[in-house]
Enzyme design. Structure first.
Site, PDB file in Angstrom:
ATOM      1  N   SER A  98       8.305   4.367  -0.727  1.00  0.00           N
ATOM      2  CA  SER A  98       7.151   3.630  -1.228  1.00  0.00           C
ATOM      3  C   SER A  98       6.956   3.903  -2.720  1.00  0.00           C
ATOM      4  O   SER A  98       6.706   2.989  -3.511  1.00  0.00           O
ATOM      5  CB  SER A  98       5.905   4.034  -0.445  1.00  0.00           C
ATOM      6  OG  SER A  98       4.786   3.308  -0.892  1.00  0.00           O
ATOM      7  N   SER A 111       0.864  -1.176   0.000  1.00  0.00           N
ATOM      8  CA  SER A 111       0.000   0.000   0.000  1.00  0.00           C
ATOM      9  C   SER A 111       0.897   1.221   0.000  1.00  0.00           C
ATOM     10  O   SER A 111       1.879   1.282   0.749  1.00  0.00           O
ATOM     11  CB  SER A 111      -0.924  -0.011   1.220  1.00  0.00           C
ATOM     12  OG  SER A 111      -1.890   1.012   1.072  1.00  0.00           O
ATOM     13  N   GLU A 112       0.570   2.214  -0.830  1.00  0.00           N
ATOM     14  CA  GLU A 112       1.505   3.310  -1.095  1.00  0.00           C
ATOM     15  C   GLU A 112       1.747   4.196   0.124  1.00  0.00           C
ATOM     16  O   GLU A 112       2.681   4.986   0.140  1.00  0.00           O
ATOM     17  CB  GLU A 112       1.042   4.165  -2.279  1.00  0.00           C
ATOM     18  CG  GLU A 112      -0.328   4.790  -2.133  1.00  0.00           C
ATOM     19  CD  GLU A 112      -1.390   4.006  -2.890  1.00  0.00           C
ATOM     20  OE1 GLU A 112      -1.318   2.749  -2.889  1.00  0.00           O
ATOM     21  OE2 GLU A 112      -2.294   4.634  -3.464  1.00  0.00           O
ATOM     22  N   ASN A 113       0.915   4.060   1.152  1.00  0.00           N
ATOM     23  CA  ASN A 113       1.173   4.854   2.353  1.00  0.00           C
ATOM     24  C   ASN A 113       2.250   4.232   3.247  1.00  0.00           C
ATOM     25  O   ASN A 113       2.493   4.735   4.340  1.00  0.00           O
ATOM     26  CB  ASN A 113      -0.123   5.122   3.138  1.00  0.00           C
ATOM     27  CG  ASN A 113      -0.848   3.863   3.530  1.00  0.00           C
ATOM     28  OD1 ASN A 113      -0.960   2.935   2.740  1.00  0.00           O
ATOM     29  ND2 ASN A 113      -1.345   3.814   4.754  1.00  0.00           N
TER      30      ASN A 113
END
Lengths: 222, 213, 222, 213
Positions: D88, D46-48
């Site tokens: 990320s 997940s990009e976070n």
């Protein structure tokens, strides 16, 4: 998903002429087992990408190296290495150390290069494109992608998660990012879950092969 | 009497304020940390990925994974941190380091510095010198004022390949402490029994007579 | 060297018109105490740099914000926020989230900006300089430097070393790098040496003020 | 009979090889992880700032510092890792993610995707969509084939603002699974009782007749 490999098997992915990044600053974080195994493979025309050239005397004198991209090839005392580089006709390309590290990261991050003030007004600006951003000039240094990275970690797991110790991180992290294939040697290979998600210096996504400590290498070799 | 290397390092150490983060190069700069008063919190950064490095004590055992940029064994103080090279140079280039202390082969009137090689043809390494000299907030040079053959290392224009342009803030030499403002140089202090005239004779560019002591 | 400050004292460094970065992704790593204290200061014309706008409704409706630089101002449901932004005449500047993060890091790293393929052929390329590197076009996005960063950490020490937990790292790290002044609120303030040098997510060099947990704020306030 | 949302997610899950790292967007893509066979090791990014996220189990207590890109509470599996946003997106833009699964408003014949807003004037957010669509090695789109009013979302040229150009590799819709090679689209599979003619009627660009099943 198991990225553990014997050292010879892992090194099969290195072909003549490839660009091979090697981590480490001095001896800290230097992948000694991988480099000493590479010396025995008889590869030719390798482009070595490493901060320092001092630990590649074996590769250089055996004629395996055509070029070295680095920031600090050697200190004043390395006269035999110096002679070896000249004798073997090895091309040297120097980059300021921060530019060197950032160009590796840039390649691994899908970016188009590094815009830096470092080197402006010096020989490092020669042949470089100058880009003006909001009134300030920057040198453009292209990304430094490599075919293979040989790196060192304290601990690894079979997914390629790596944990490092002390000043051994250095270029190992950016090189893992920059390589089409990253081979990591580790002092210790742990079970999945033993490297804390908060203490993972290189997430396994950047690593393709994990080579265990020297003592286990022979039996694992494929 | 000119200052000895230890004395130069001591003068530099005396001028570093509490709380500064300092990157030190090879040569005389490596002597600076031992002269920092123990009550003063100064953090030393090394570009190979450590903030808060300290000398390895007499009882400390060298760890191959714990070295400084000169590849000497070191230790870390409580409150220090380790990081990889690209973050280390983010600190350096990004102006987060208060002070860099480096040696030099030549310094120009405009604050250019040449400190990585003497000859275009010589094989040598730049290492982190260009990043440090270009990036730190203050750049102090620790050096002998003249070469072994008596030529000044402080000159109108450098002859050797440059490391960075217009970056030198101060020079701590064996003869004097000099500070630059544009192309104007002031003497902050001279070594014992060294007078301004001697400093001027040993310097290849003009020095203001204003505020020397 | 002691960077611990009371929250009001720390916020004195924010002036009208400043560019203020605020960390967090959703509620994770969001510096709630700092933002709620900022609301009470009556500042004007702030440029808020934050991934999301949803948590700035108080600042927006009170007229404190002139512009928001973000990647994802709000989801579909935030109709009152949407109306508040329009009513207050707040300018919105959108950047793709990776470009947003990298532009912060670029500013904090002394670089000249970000060369990215993201946005090529879309509205995000409008008004951007195109730089060709070795035959490939990249958008040039300038660095995103800010005056002040408000960030959140799990643990801090008085030198500003920070340790974070879970997905709370997000933009907090790059914002600490990008700011002239970084103010970090921490759930816990520890003694020097209690944050491991291997587990320090933000070295103290990037942090200027440490604000302790809410319960200790009042007594510490200067 | 067209595939339901769950069935679309199931078809996608069946096609993800062991060892892949996958970024999933909002909508139908969020349903994919639950259909991955338990013996297959697939890592969700997940990009976070998390690699190895898993659904919060029924006994798990939500942690405000543990959320996915849709801001829902999640957990991490053994072997996962946390990182900050710029790293990320280094993973995402740098081609280290094997697969991105996203929703879409419109897809063009050339593989362009529009999935962030319908109107130039509307206030909306791009988030990480442009980075994911541009950066991943393979981009699969999970979507309904047509809008509520029956218009095809697969068209010669997108009308909505683009997220990225020439990036879509596959479309998993309620009617069919389509694969793109340049501007040539092949049918990999059709939903039960849906024939190629129906897929063609619902698609705004030509589909090859070659290798459909």
């Amino acid at each position: 998903m198991d990225k553990r490999e014997g050292i010879s098997y892992a090194l099969h992915s290195i072909d003549d002429g490839m660009k091979v990044a090697v981590g480490g600053f001095g001896g800290a974080g230097f992948p000694e087992s991988l480099v000493s195994a590479l010396e025995k493979t008889g590869k030719k025309d390798l482009v070595i990408v490493s901060n320092n050239a001092a630990r590649f005397e074996g590769l250089i004198t055996s004629g395996a190296v055509s070029k070295i991209i680095c920031s600090f090839p050697f200190g004043g005392a390395s006269s035999t290495l110096r002679a070896a580089i000249v004798d073997a006709g090895v091309e040297l390309q120097l980059l300021p150390q921060g530019t060197f590290a950032e160009c590796l990261r840039s390649a691994g991050s899908g970016l188009g290069g590094v815009l830096t003030r470092v080197g402006i007004g010096t020989a490092f600006a020669e042949g470089r494109q100058i880009i003006n951003v909001n009134g300030t000039d920057f040198l453009l240094e292209p990304p430094l992608a490599v075919d293979v990275a040989l790196i060192h970690a304290e601990q690894a797991d079979r997914w390629g998660n790596l944990s490092m110790r002390g000043t051994a991180r250095n270029f190992n992290v950016a090189m893992a990012m920059a390589a089409a294939k990253t081979i990591a040697e580790a002092n210790e290979v742990l079970e999945i879950g033993q490297i804390s998600p908060d203490r993972c210096d290189v997430p396994g996504i950047f690593v393709d092969s994990v080579v265990g400590p020297r003592s286990t290498l022979e039996s694992e070799d494929l | 009497m000119a200052w000895a290397r230890d004395e130069i390092a001591g003068r530099i150490a005396a001028d570093i304020p509490d709380g500064w983060v300092v990157n030190i190069g090879v040569g005389i700069p490596t002597l600076v940390p031992e002269f920092i008063p123990s009550e003063r919190e100064v953090l030393f950064q090394s570009e190979n990925g450590i903030l808060g490095m300290v000398a390895l004590g007499p009882d400390g055992s060298p760890d191959p994974e714990m070295i400084d940029a000169g590849k000497r064994p070191i230790a870390i103080r409580p409150g220090g941190s380790f990081f990889e090279s690209s973050l280390s140079f983010s600190m350096i280039r990004g102006g987060h380091i208060d002070l860099g202390i480096v040696g030099a082969l030549q310094i120009s009137r405009a604050g250019d510095i040449a400190n990585w090689r003497t000859d275009e043809k010589m094989i040598g390494g730049i290492g982190g010198a260009a990043d440090v000299c270009s990036g730190v907030r203050n750049l102090w040079v620790a050096m002998l004022h003249t070469t072994d053959t008596g030529e000044s290392k402080l000159m109108m224009e450098c002859g050797y390949p440059l490391t960075a342009i217009g970056v030198v803030d101060r020079v701590y030499s064996d003869l004097a402490i000099l500070e630059r403002d544009g192309v104007t140089w002031h003497v902050i202090a001279t070594a014992p029994d060294v007078d301004l005239a001697e400093v001027r004779r040993a310097t290849g560019f003009p020095i203001e007579s204003g505020d020397e002591q």
